[in-house]
Design an enzyme around this catalytic site. Structure first.
Site, PDB file in Angstrom:
ATOM      1  CE1 TYR A   1      -4.251   1.498  -0.090  1.00  0.00           C
ATOM      2  CE2 TYR A   1      -3.618   2.605   1.882  1.00  0.00           C
ATOM      3  CZ  TYR A   1      -4.466   2.282   0.798  1.00  0.00           C
ATOM      4  OH  TYR A   1      -5.713   3.026   0.601  1.00  0.00           O
TER       5      TYR A   1
ATOM      6  CE  LYS B   1      -7.145   6.157   0.491  1.00  0.00           C
ATOM      7  NZ  LYS B   1      -8.582   7.101  -0.088  1.00  0.00           N
TER       8      LYS B   1
END
Length: 254
Positions: free
Chosen positions: A154, A161
């Site tokens: 990720y 995020k």
């Protein structure tokens, strides 16, 4: 119908498998008026049929990395609707090359792009649309567990995020003075166009199905129903929060 009479702007619908589509469908079922953004002609051709399918009022161009386009979008919405009750921010992007291997190899340009599109865009939209938001309005953004824990591959999106979730808390203070709420929805992994860029995504889905308390992955409908709650008056005193919709995976340890 929990959203009857509410006007909702949807940023980030890519196709009928996207999380933003699932949210929009649930919004429609609860009586909301809808309008959809798009970026460029290719996305416009996908979004306009979705707008028609869901009975949306209109579509409008908005590249969230372009302040002039964001301002023009706000002006167009003001002319069409006057005011807004709900904004759904489902926008994120990182270079595919930055979504595998080591995070330490992220390029400076890749870092800037991911943070700009995935995190700053929320700030930009809130600033531009703040004058249009009715008292009691709700802003929603989409996040993921990779903001809080390390998820393999990720990488820079997890950092973006994390910035997004921090922005939710700071924006909650800025917007709360006018009675506007803002929250994040942290959905479990879902097979979307965006997720296809993450290396090893199928293994993540298999892991959640095996190890989450509910022993299943989530759907866009699951996320949409949670979004209805956060967009409705039922969550009138909820702001600055991140709500997990992940079959409980976030509570698990070893």
């Amino acid at each position: 119908m929990l959203l009857a009479g509410k006007k909702a702007l949807i940023f980030g619908v890519a196709n009928n498998k996207s999380i933003a589509y699932g949210i929009s469908k649930e919004f429609k079922d609860h009586g909301a008026q809808l309008a959809f953004s798009y970026v460029g002609e290719a996305i416009q051709k996908r979004v306009e049929p979705i707008c028609q399918e869901l009975g949306g009022d209109f579509t409008f161009p908005c590249d969230v990395t372009d302040d002039a386009q964001v301002a023009a979008a706000a002006e167009m919405v003001r002319e069409k609707w006057g005011t807004v009750d709900v904004i759904v921010h489902s926008v994120a992007f990182a270079h595919r090359d930055d979504l595998h291997g080591r995070y330490i190899d992220t390029t400076r340009d890749g870092f800037k792009l991911a943070l700009d599109v995935s995190a700053y865009s929320l700030v930009a939209l809130c600033k531009a649309f703040e004058p249009l938001l009715n008292p009691g309005a709700s802003v929603l953004t989409m996040t993921y567990y990779g903001a809080q824990k390390v998820i393999t591959n990720y990488n820079v999106m997890g950092v973006a995020k994390a910035a997004l979730e921090a922005s939710v808390r700071y924006l909650a203070v800025d917007l709360g003075a006018k009675g506007v709420r803002i929250n994040g929805l942290s959905a479990g992994p879902i097979k979307t166009l965006a997720a296809s860029g993450i290396s090893g995504f199928k293994q993540i889905l298999d892991h959640i199905e095996e190890h989450s308390p509910m022993r299943r992955n989530v759907t866009t409908e699951d996320v949409g129903r949670a979004a209805v709650f956060l967009a409705s008056d039922l969550s009138s005193a909820v702001t600055g929060e991140v709500m997990f919709v992940d079959s409980g995976y976030n509570v698990m340890g070893i």
